[in-house]
Design a protein around this motif. Structure first.
Motif, mmCIF file in Angstrom:
data_model
loop_
_atom_site.group_PDB
_atom_site.id
_atom_site.type_symbol
_atom_site.label_atom_id
_atom_site.label_comp_id
_atom_site.label_asym_id
_atom_site.label_seq_id
_atom_site.Cartn_x
_atom_site.Cartn_y
_atom_site.Cartn_z
ATOM 1 N N SER A 79 3.259 -7.527 -7.676
ATOM 2 C CA SER A 79 2.233 -7.359 -8.758
ATOM 3 C C SER A 79 1.831 -6.061 -8.510
ATOM 4 O O SER A 79 1.421 -5.355 -7.485
ATOM 5 N N GLY A 98 3.196 0.063 -12.708
ATOM 6 C CA GLY A 98 2.906 0.480 -13.932
ATOM 7 C C GLY A 98 3.095 1.872 -14.259
ATOM 8 O O GLY A 98 3.892 2.421 -13.361
ATOM 9 N N SER A 99 2.801 2.392 -15.142
ATOM 10 C CA SER A 99 2.694 3.754 -15.482
ATOM 11 C C SER A 99 1.385 4.467 -15.108
ATOM 12 O O SER A 99 0.497 4.071 -15.868
ATOM 13 N N LEU A 158 -2.272 3.720 -8.067
ATOM 14 C CA LEU A 158 -2.070 2.127 -8.424
ATOM 15 C C LEU A 158 -2.224 1.534 -7.078
ATOM 16 O O LEU A 158 -2.024 1.952 -6.056
ATOM 17 N N THR A 217 8.637 -4.355 -8.355
ATOM 18 C CA THR A 217 7.679 -4.029 -9.657
ATOM 19 C C THR A 217 7.972 -2.238 -9.756
ATOM 20 O O THR A 217 7.888 -1.736 -8.750
ATOM 21 N N GLN A 218 8.107 -1.876 -11.153
ATOM 22 C CA GLN A 218 8.212 -0.584 -11.382
ATOM 23 C C GLN A 218 7.130 0.377 -11.361
ATOM 24 O O GLN A 218 6.133 -0.308 -11.781
ATOM 25 N N VAL A 219 7.151 1.246 -10.753
ATOM 26 C CA VAL A 219 6.144 2.269 -10.523
ATOM 27 C C VAL A 219 6.730 3.620 -11.405
ATOM 28 O O VAL A 219 7.674 3.885 -10.884
#
Length: 125
Positions: free
Chosen positions: A6, A9-10, A17, A120-122
């Protein structure tokens, strides 16, 4: 062992982050936890790793001084604090773990990582 990431995000370049990876089902304290990333069209890269037994850490040259891997043994959770983010850090980030191992240097051997999270995308713009 199951791994759940988890915290992606952007963020704008220069921002921070923190990713979390919660591990369940493991009873051994002698294994490696690692963070990997893969951007579209690029090979998977090991970003950071930690030997859970003694906390020894390893980092890719591309993130040294900016990223920090840490662990909370009580929570069976590993974190990746990412500071001074750059657009080239944009990728899908995966948490992974190895089977029990007796030496910290094995955390640098990617083939040993046999359990993976969903990613999870960064995105850094």
């Amino acid at each position: 062992v199951q791994l759940v990431e988890s915290g992606g995000g952007s963020v704008q370049a220069g921002g921070s982050l923190r990713l979390s990876c919660a591990a369940s089902g493991s009873t051994s304290r002698r294994y490696c936890m690692g963070w990997f990333r893969q951007a579209p069209g690029k090979e998977r890269e090991r970003v950071a790793a930690i030997y859970t037994s003694d906390g020894t850490t390893y980092y890719a040259d591309s993130v040294k001084g900016r990223f920090t891997i840490s662990q909370d043994n009580a929570k069976n959770t590993v974190y990746l604090q990412m500071n001074s983010l750059k657009p080239e850090d944009t990728a899908m980030y995966y948490c992974a773990s190895t089977a029990r191992t007796w030496a910290s240097y094995t955390c640098q051997q990617t083939y040993r990582y046999n359990t993976w999270g969903q990613g999870t995308q960064v995105t850094v713009s």
